[in-house]
Design an enzyme around this catalytic site. Structure first.
Site, PDB file in Angstrom:
ATOM      1  N   ILE A 320       7.198 -59.002   3.185  1.00 10.01           N
ATOM      2  CA  ILE A 320       6.496 -60.281   3.301  1.00 10.01           C
ATOM      3  C   ILE A 320       5.074 -60.190   2.793  1.00 10.01           C
ATOM      4  CG2 ILE A 320       7.872 -61.291   5.159  1.00 10.01           C
ATOM      5  CD1 ILE A 320       5.769 -60.225   7.117  1.00 10.01           C
ATOM      6  N   ASP A 443     -12.407 -56.610   5.378  1.00 13.06           N
ATOM      7  CA  ASP A 443     -11.477 -57.112   4.368  1.00 13.06           C
ATOM      8  C   ASP A 443     -10.954 -58.494   4.753  1.00 13.06           C
ATOM      9  OD1 ASP A 443     -10.050 -57.125   2.039  1.00 13.06           O
ATOM     10  OD2 ASP A 443      -8.432 -55.845   2.768  1.00 13.06           O
TER      11      ASP A 443
END
Ligand SMILES: *[C@@H]1O[C@H](CO)[C@@H](O)[C@H](O)[C@H]1NC(C)=O
Ligand SMILES: *[C@@H]1O[C@H](CO)[C@@H](O)[C@H](O)[C@H]1NC(C)=O
Ligand SMILES: *[C@@H]1O[C@H](CO)[C@@H](O)[C@H](O)[C@H]1NC(C)=O
Ligand SMILES: *[C@@H]1O[C@H](CO)[C@@H](O)[C@H](O)[C@H]1NC(C)=O
Length: 604
Positions: A320, A443
């Site tokens: 995914i 991030d």
């Protein structure tokens, strides 16, 4: 180099570096002991009722440690120091915070204390002017009794069972903290970080000040509840060696040993408990009501075979997500729950101790806007190499990236976008100011903002830059992050602060508002940065033009404009001009004025 990373990082974690930066100054500290009380006499007006001397004593008697690596860590320790002092005030006077008239004096005294103890460390220069650290409340609770009246008796008893004892060993400490975390999650985070900024600290201050028999100034309590290590000198060196050899042994024996030990301690602990009448009562409620919660609250170590089965041997259909770290697979556990497995690439067994420690820390960080880490797996598999996998809850609505730029056809409506913006900000504010120790995400990007079944935002992958073998290594300036989202000072100089997260958050917010990618395809050959484009529109006085006008159910123009201005402010090239995450939450929630630098420059 990987070998240097585990050890240094391990050290810095294990020692939970105390407040002492400059060893040389420690000897001066005692001589300067009178400085603050002297000042108090000279200054007119109210004096600070907090007892700084007990804290000074703890620091001076503790052993100096290597210096901190980055400013956010330093500031986090400074904040924890205030919590120790406030907790002591709660113990002696029954209040979480000094009277508001003394906030400034208390802040000033603390600032002096810190600059005394840590040579040349000025809190205000390093961390900003935060007198609220001294007096921040949670849900307007000021006294210990108010706190107790808000929390159900059964929960308080649970906390007493686990925290009314020495927290010197890791099992008792972990159990106590787990209970405090669940107390906070259930009863103190209701109004979020918005108007209740120190909810993260409250349960810990309460436990240290009112429940623990040794109080916040006890070395073990301070270490457990405030991550401040003040172990006396001689003990420390011994402990250091024991810890190191323990860690090495731990790697060899593996976690089964640790689990067995934890299980042993846990069963013994439960036996002890049964002897206590109060706790016996609590246990029945645990079994009936809290059973599922405590069950899922523990980090599970998965077997590689289990994961292989759950993902149909890492089948391509189950992928995914893909990233620099590796692939993300969805899978179904034997109990029927759907989870996501993040499988790291190119791992070696040597980093496992650090990895496991980090994962444990990350698993203890809980907030409704953060993805829950359920478990992990480390294993060496013949032919497939060393494996490192983390297991998280699967989010049914995928990532924000899928909705903005991916295959999902229907565009998100304004109310949903607004809620995603706020949820993401809350999750990040929690990482920066609520989690212990504080975590810089590093991030943040649209693909790391996941959406649950009600489109509530859940920030994923926080803290993972640290566990990624290719991520930041010891004192290196290599940048973890994704192009287009990384703050300029981090990209250029490797300077990492919580304001770099603010920058990336601003970029995500612009994407959310505009439906355009961080790197926009321009007509010419070179790409245009979304931040520059948005800034140019704001400068022209057309912030509303940033907003994706094809979005269903558009909001009020002034509200949408506010969001654009906040986003642009977050992406300010000068990091000091960016607001902090908790300020951003407040700006998104309320009509708090947006700082004037932007307004001023926007008017030009
Ligand atoms: C915090 O928010 C709640 C609900 O929004 C409100 O009832 C309460 O008065 C607020 N407290 C403070 C200190 O602003
Ligand atoms: C908080 O509590 C104090 C008294 O304890 C009260 O005077 C004050 O108005 C309260 N503030 C809010 C915002 O509820
Ligand atoms: C840790 O604390 C528990 C509970 O107080 C106690 O039973 C156990 O003996 C302690 N373990 C060690 C290794 O000291
Ligand atoms: C902690 O335990 C001691 C005895 O075991 C008891 O006297 C004390 O009242 C307890 N404290 C709290 C806050 O429950």
């Amino acid at each position: 180099m990987e070998p240097s990373f585990p050890m240094s990082s391990f050290l810095s974690i294990v020692f939970a570096l105390g407040l002492i930066l400059g060893f040389s100054r420690v000897s001066f500290a005692l001589e300067n002991g009178y400085k603050i009380s002297h000042r108090k006499l000279v200054e007119p007006g109210p004096s600070c009722p907090l007892n700084f001397d007990v804290f000074r004593k703890m620091v001076v008697e503790g052993i100096p440690r290597p210096s901190f690596r980055d400013v956010p860590t330093q500031c986090n320790y400074v904040l924890e120091g205030i919590r120790v002092i406030r907790s002591e005030y709660l113990r002696t006077d029954g209040y979480f915070l000094p009277p508001s008239s003394t906030t400034k004096v208390c802040w000033e005294s603390y600032r002096l204390l810190v600059s005394d103890l840590v040579s040349g460390f000025d809190i205000e220069l390093a961390c900003g002017y935060h007198p609220e650290w001294v007096s921040e409340s949670c849900m307007n609770i000021s006294s210990g009794s108010e706190f107790e009246s808000l929390i159900p008796e059964s929960k308080l008893q649970e906390v007493r069972c686990y925290c009314n004892q020495s927290l010197g060993n890791s099992t008792s400490c972990a159990l106590c903290k787990e209970n405090l975390g669940s107390l906070q999650a259930s009863y103190l985070s209701g109004s979020g970080i918005g108007n209740a900024s120190d909810c993260a600290g409250y349960s810990f201050m309460y436990a240290a000040g009112w429940v623990n028999p040794y109080g916040p100034t006890d070395v073990a309590t301070a270490k457990c509840l405030f991550s401040l290590d003040f172990s006396p000198h001689h003990i420390r060196n011994k402990r250091y060696k024991i810890l190191i050899s323990g860690a090495v042994l731990g790697c060899v024996i593996g976690f089964f040993g640790a689990f067995a030990a934890a299980w042993f301690l846990w069963t013994r602990h439960r036996k002890l408990e049964r002897e206590m009448e109060v706790c016996a009562k609590m246990e029945t409620s645990l079994d009936s009501g809290f059973g599922s919660m405590t069950g899922s609250d523990t980090l599970v170590k998965f077997k590689f075979e289990e994961i292989k089965r759950a993902t149909m041997n890492f089948s391509r259909e189950n992928i995914i997500g893909q990233g620099g770290y590796g692939n993300v697979y969805k899978g179904i556990l034997p109990d029927g729950s759907e989870v996501a497995f993040k499988r790291f690439k190119n791992c070696s067994a040597s980093g496992d101790a650090v990895f496991t420690h980090e994962v444990e820390v990350l698993a203890s960080v809980r907030h409704m806007n953060l993805v829950v880490l359920r478990g992990y797996c480390t294993a060496t598999v013949p032919m497939e190499g060393h494996q490192r996998i983390i297991v998280c809850d699967l989010m049914p609505n995928g990532s924000l990236h899928d909705h903005l730029f991916g295959s999902v056809g229907k565009k998100l409506s304004w109310p949903i976008r607004q809620n995603i913006a706020l949820g993401t900000a809350r999750g990040l504010a929690y990482l920066h100011y609520g989690a212990q120790p504080a975590i810089i995400h590093r991030d943040i990007k649209a693909s790391n903002i996941l959406l649950d079944e009600t489109f509530e935002a859940k920030v994923a992958d926080f803290g993972l830059a640290k566990v990624n073998p290719e991520g930041i290594t010891h004192l290196s300036t290599r940048v973890a992050g994704t192009l287009g989202y990384v703050a300029p000072e981090y990209a250029l100089f490797g300077k990492l602060t919580e304001r770099s997260d603010v920058y990336s958050f601003g970029v995500v917010l612009l994407e959310l508002l505009s439906g355009k990618k961080a790197f926009m395809a321009a007509n010419g050959p070179q790409a245009l940065l979304l931040t520059e484009w948005a800034w140019s529109l704001v400068k022209e006085g057309r912030p509303i033009d940033v907003v994706d006008e094809e979005m269903p159910e558009l909001g009020l123009t002034e509200v949408m404009e506010r969001h654009v201005l906040i986003a642009v402010l977050c992406c300010h090239p000068v990091l000091e001009s960016r607001p902090t995450m908790d300020k951003i939450v407040k700006m998104l929630e309320t009509n708090l004025p947006i700082p004037s630098i932007l307004i001023a420059s926007a008017a030009l």
